[in-house]
Each structure stands twice: as structure tokens, then as C-alpha cells.
Motif scaffolding. Structure first.
Motif, PDB file in Angstrom:
ATOM      1  N   HIS A 144       2.196   2.898  -7.611  1.00 35.28           N
ATOM      2  CA  HIS A 144       2.742   1.502  -7.706  1.00 35.28           C
ATOM      3  C   HIS A 144       3.690   1.321  -6.483  1.00 35.28           C
ATOM      4  CE1 HIS A 144       3.932  -2.568  -8.633  1.00 35.28           C
ATOM      5  NE2 HIS A 144       5.072  -1.856  -9.114  1.00 35.28           N
ATOM      6  N   GLY A 145       3.974   0.061  -5.975  1.00 34.75           N
ATOM      7  CA  GLY A 145       5.034  -0.138  -5.074  1.00 34.75           C
ATOM      8  C   GLY A 145       5.624  -1.337  -5.546  1.00 34.75           C
ATOM      9  N   PRO A 146       6.646  -1.527  -6.048  1.00 31.72           N
ATOM     10  CA  PRO A 146       7.326  -2.787  -6.609  1.00 31.72           C
ATOM     11  C   PRO A 146       7.423  -3.844  -5.487  1.00 31.72           C
ATOM     12  CG  PRO A 146       8.701  -1.249  -7.215  1.00 31.72           C
ATOM     13  CD  PRO A 146       7.698  -0.524  -6.400  1.00 31.72           C
ATOM     14  N   HIS A 147       6.841  -5.098  -6.025  1.00 30.82           N
ATOM     15  CA  HIS A 147       6.681  -6.244  -5.210  1.00 30.82           C
ATOM     16  C   HIS A 147       5.705  -6.046  -3.911  1.00 30.82           C
ATOM     17  CE1 HIS A 147      10.381  -7.456  -7.521  1.00 30.82           C
ATOM     18  NE2 HIS A 147      10.952  -6.427  -6.969  1.00 30.82           N
ATOM     19  N   THR A 148       4.575  -5.403  -4.428  1.00 24.48           N
ATOM     20  CA  THR A 148       3.676  -5.404  -3.410  1.00 24.48           C
ATOM     21  C   THR A 148       2.103  -6.152  -4.021  1.00 24.48           C
ATOM     22  OG1 THR A 148       2.768  -3.136  -4.167  1.00 24.48           O
ATOM     23  CG2 THR A 148       4.585  -3.305  -2.468  1.00 24.48           C
ATOM     24  N   ARG A 149       1.113  -5.700  -3.593  1.00 17.92           N
ATOM     25  CA  ARG A 149      -0.117  -5.839  -4.152  1.00 17.92           C
ATOM     26  C   ARG A 149      -0.409  -5.461  -5.352  1.00 17.92           C
ATOM     27  NH1 ARG A 149      -1.756  -5.934   1.231  1.00 17.92           N
ATOM     28  NH2 ARG A 149      -2.952  -7.719   2.099  1.00 17.92           N
ATOM     29  N   SER A 150       0.347  -4.158  -5.585  1.00 21.09           N
ATOM     30  CA  SER A 150      -0.027  -3.422  -6.838  1.00 21.09           C
ATOM     31  C   SER A 150       0.727  -4.076  -8.044  1.00 21.09           C
ATOM     32  CB  SER A 150       0.407  -1.789  -6.657  1.00 21.09           C
ATOM     33  OG  SER A 150       1.755  -2.006  -6.361  1.00 21.09           O
ATOM     34  N   SER A 151       1.630  -5.106  -7.860  1.00 25.18           N
ATOM     35  CA  SER A 151       2.209  -5.874  -8.882  1.00 25.18           C
ATOM     36  C   SER A 151       1.320  -6.364  -9.818  1.00 25.18           C
ATOM     37  CB  SER A 151       3.467  -6.758  -8.170  1.00 25.18           C
ATOM     38  OG  SER A 151       4.520  -6.098  -7.597  1.00 25.18           O
ATOM     39  N   VAL A 172       5.965   5.243  -8.932  1.00 23.18           N
ATOM     40  CA  VAL A 172       6.586   4.618  -8.019  1.00 23.18           C
ATOM     41  C   VAL A 172       6.472   5.421  -6.862  1.00 23.18           C
ATOM     42  CG1 VAL A 172       8.397   3.354  -6.810  1.00 23.18           C
ATOM     43  CG2 VAL A 172       7.846   2.832  -9.283  1.00 23.18           C
ATOM     44  N   VAL A 173       5.568   5.083  -5.692  1.00 16.37           N
ATOM     45  CA  VAL A 173       5.840   5.891  -4.476  1.00 16.37           C
ATOM     46  C   VAL A 173       6.112   5.040  -3.430  1.00 16.37           C
ATOM     47  CG1 VAL A 173       3.693   7.273  -5.298  1.00 16.37           C
ATOM     48  CG2 VAL A 173       3.406   4.957  -4.058  1.00 16.37           C
ATOM     49  N   GLY A 174       6.746   5.632  -2.324  1.00 11.95           N
ATOM     50  CA  GLY A 174       7.204   5.057  -1.059  1.00 11.95           C
ATOM     51  C   GLY A 174       6.053   4.678  -0.324  1.00 11.95           C
ATOM     52  N   LEU A 175       6.177   3.762   0.642  1.00  5.33           N
ATOM     53  CA  LEU A 175       5.339   2.926   1.569  1.00  5.33           C
ATOM     54  C   LEU A 175       5.794   2.455   2.721  1.00  5.33           C
ATOM     55  CD1 LEU A 175       4.154   0.338  -1.304  1.00  5.33           C
ATOM     56  CD2 LEU A 175       3.096   2.340  -0.472  1.00  5.33           C
ATOM     57  N   VAL A 176       4.784   2.464   3.645  1.00  5.88           N
ATOM     58  CA  VAL A 176       5.278   1.857   4.978  1.00  5.88           C
ATOM     59  C   VAL A 176       4.974   0.336   4.614  1.00  5.88           C
ATOM     60  CG1 VAL A 176       4.737   1.550   7.384  1.00  5.88           C
ATOM     61  CG2 VAL A 176       4.438   3.830   6.472  1.00  5.88           C
ATOM     62  N   ASP A 193       4.190   8.251   1.600  1.00  3.41           N
ATOM     63  CA  ASP A 193       4.833   9.337   0.504  1.00  3.41           C
ATOM     64  C   ASP A 193       3.718  10.235   0.303  1.00  3.41           C
ATOM     65  OD1 ASP A 193       5.929  10.324  -1.431  1.00  3.41           O
ATOM     66  OD2 ASP A 193       6.467   8.536  -2.703  1.00  3.41           O
ATOM     67  N   PRO A 194       4.040  11.554   0.383  1.00  2.86           N
ATOM     68  CA  PRO A 194       3.242  12.797  -0.014  1.00  2.86           C
ATOM     69  C   PRO A 194       2.721  12.705  -1.558  1.00  2.86           C
ATOM     70  CG  PRO A 194       5.429  13.654   0.374  1.00  2.86           C
ATOM     71  CD  PRO A 194       5.221  12.206   0.952  1.00  2.86           C
ATOM     72  N   ALA A 195       3.520  12.154  -2.113  1.00 10.35           N
ATOM     73  CA  ALA A 195       3.463  12.036  -3.486  1.00 10.35           C
ATOM     74  C   ALA A 195       2.072  11.104  -3.965  1.00 10.35           C
ATOM     75  CB  ALA A 195       4.361  11.706  -4.390  1.00 10.35           C
ATOM     76  N   ASN A 196       1.685  10.108  -2.985  1.00  5.69           N
ATOM     77  CA  ASN A 196       0.698   9.128  -3.138  1.00  5.69           C
ATOM     78  C   ASN A 196      -0.675   9.909  -2.734  1.00  5.69           C
ATOM     79  OD1 ASN A 196      -0.826   6.868  -3.369  1.00  5.69           O
ATOM     80  ND2 ASN A 196       0.123   5.747  -1.921  1.00  5.69           N
ATOM     81  N   GLY A 238      -2.491   5.966   2.106  1.00  8.14           N
ATOM     82  CA  GLY A 238      -1.105   5.776   1.662  1.00  8.14           C
ATOM     83  C   GLY A 238      -0.708   4.543   1.278  1.00  8.14           C
ATOM     84  N   LYS A 239      -1.671   3.958   0.517  1.00 10.46           N
ATOM     85  CA  LYS A 239      -1.454   2.533   0.113  1.00 10.46           C
ATOM     86  C   LYS A 239      -1.488   2.405  -1.453  1.00 10.46           C
ATOM     87  CE  LYS A 239      -4.214   0.236   3.985  1.00 10.46           C
ATOM     88  NZ  LYS A 239      -5.376  -0.448   4.219  1.00 10.46           N
ATOM     89  N   VAL A 240      -1.007   1.253  -1.742  1.00 13.48           N
ATOM     90  CA  VAL A 240      -1.286   0.974  -3.296  1.00 13.48           C
ATOM     91  C   VAL A 240      -1.745  -0.479  -3.328  1.00 13.48           C
ATOM     92  CG1 VAL A 240       0.919   2.083  -4.094  1.00 13.48           C
ATOM     93  CG2 VAL A 240       1.166  -0.236  -3.319  1.00 13.48           C
ATOM     94  N   PRO A 241      -2.550  -0.655  -4.572  1.00 12.45           N
ATOM     95  CA  PRO A 241      -2.483  -0.030  -5.715  1.00 12.45           C
ATOM     96  C   PRO A 241      -3.654   1.053  -5.722  1.00 12.45           C
ATOM     97  CG  PRO A 241      -3.912  -1.980  -6.021  1.00 12.45           C
ATOM     98  CD  PRO A 241      -3.199  -2.030  -4.805  1.00 12.45           C
ATOM     99  N   LEU A 242      -3.216   2.133  -6.618  1.00  8.17           N
ATOM    100  CA  LEU A 242      -4.219   3.268  -6.681  1.00  8.17           C
ATOM    101  C   LEU A 242      -4.187   3.731  -8.402  1.00  8.17           C
ATOM    102  CD1 LEU A 242      -6.231   5.556  -5.452  1.00  8.17           C
ATOM    103  CD2 LEU A 242      -4.157   6.942  -5.483  1.00  8.17           C
TER     104      LEU A 242
END
Length: 205
Positions: free
Chosen positions: A6-13, A32-36, A45-48, A53-57
């Protein structure tokens, strides 16, 4: 095991809001993962594990489910949620159609509007804002939600576009009232609280 990237305040919200509506947030490991982000800020984010490299996943027992409408369908089927529509129900077809409509029509139309793209090929394939508004207004005339009297995950998905960009809410009573009705649900405030807490934790780290 269910893991949600998840990335707060993105489509994944909107998926977090779905988890709240379904009362299963505590059953999902939200990471929570880092995003461009828009404007080029941030980094992959290598953890994603998302291949782009997107969210949601959503990852369930090692299998990845991508794209909001697929994740919504997967979760509402997996948990037999009243926000979904089971196979065999007469509303299953309209439910699936609205989930697909978001990704296949609504988001491309909105993206083109944001980007200032106006091309005959886009109009021929997806139509435009006026046609999209007309379709929504038709569906919401004399009914509170897209499937009738009950709020569904289809409403949650489609209204998320107007939550993200309220300036796009048209001066059409049926649509404006639907947006307000969806926004008045307790999950709206709960999502805001959850996102604020995540953002605060991320900042502290």
C-alpha cells in the motif's frame, strides 16, 4: 496469508477502505512501500514485489493479484462479502460490468481529461466525460447506488475517482448526491484516520 502492499493517499487507498468496509482490515498484513509518485518524487521500493513497482498489490499465499478491480472482486468473493455479488445472483452481471467499466472506460476517460488529451481515436473507443457522466446519471436515477438500494464494492471503486478529484464531480444531482452518500459512510473517516497514522509512522521512521 493475505499481504497488501500500500501507498497512503494513492489508488490503493480505496482497497484499504474496502478492507474497512468488510471489517477484515485486521486479517490483512498491510505493508507500506515507497513509490515513484506524480512529479517524479520517490523511488522504486525493493520491498514491493509488484513487477511495475506500483500499488495496490494483494498477495495471497504467494500468488499476486494486481489492479484495483481484480483485487476488489477477489476479496469480495474470497470473504463472501455483502459488498460483492455471488455467482448466480441476478446482480452479478451488473456488478462485474461496473468493476470492468471503471478500468476499461472511466479511468482512461478521466486520465485523458487530466492530461488534456482529445483525440478522435480516444473518443471513438472510450467516449468522453459527457458520455461517462450520462452513463452514471442513468444508472443512479431513482436509486441510491449503482446496484440499487445497497452500497456495493462497485460504488466504492467508481466513487473513488471523485474522492480523489472532487473537481470532477458534475453538477448533476443524481451523481452529486451519490458521491455525498458514499462519502458519508463511516469508512471515509476511518480511512482518513488509518492513512494519517500510517503517514505519521512512516515519517517517524
Amino acid at each position: 496469508m493475505l499481504t497488501f502492499y500500500h501507498g497512503p493517499h494513492t489508488r490503493s487507498s480505496r482497497i484499504v477502505r474496502l478492507l474497512i468496509e468488510m471489517d477484515i482490515l485486521e486479517q490483512v498484513d498491510v505493508r507500506v512501500v515507497g513509490l515513484v509518485r506524480r512529479g517524479g518524487e520517490g523511488a522504486p521500493d525493493p520491498a514491493n514485489p509488484h513487477p511495475e513497482g506500483k500499488v495496490p498489490l494483494l498477495v495471497h499465499d504467494g500468488e499476486m493479484i494486481r489492479e484495483s478491480n481484480a483485487i476488489i472482486l477477489y476479496l469480495t468473493d474470497l470473504f463472501d462479502s455483502p459488498l460483492g455479488v455471488p455467482v448466480g445472483d441476478p446482480l452479478r452481471g451488473p456488478y462485474l460490468s461496473w468493476l470492468a467499466y471503471y478500468g476499461n472506460v472511466m479511468e482512461p476517460v478521466l486520465f485523458c481529461s487530466f492530461a488534456g488529451i482529445d483525440h478522435p481515436a480516444m473518443q471513438a473507443t472510450f467516449r468522453g466525460l459527457d458520455e461517462m457522466y450520462a452513463r452514471l446519471a442513468e444508472a443512479l436515477t431513482d436509486r441510491p447506488y449503482l446496484l440499487g438500494d445497497r452500497f456495493s464494492a462497485a460504488d466504492l471503486l467508481l466513487v473513488s475517482a471523485f474522492t480523489f478529484a472532487p473537481q470532477l464531480v458534475p453538477d448533476i444531482p443524481a451523481i452529486r448526491n451519490w458521491v455525498d452518500r458514499c462519502g458519508d459512510r463511516p469508512s471515509t473517516a476511518k480511512l482518513e484516520h488509518f492513512e494519517s497514522r500510517l503517514t505519521g509512522n512512516s515519517a517517524a521512521e
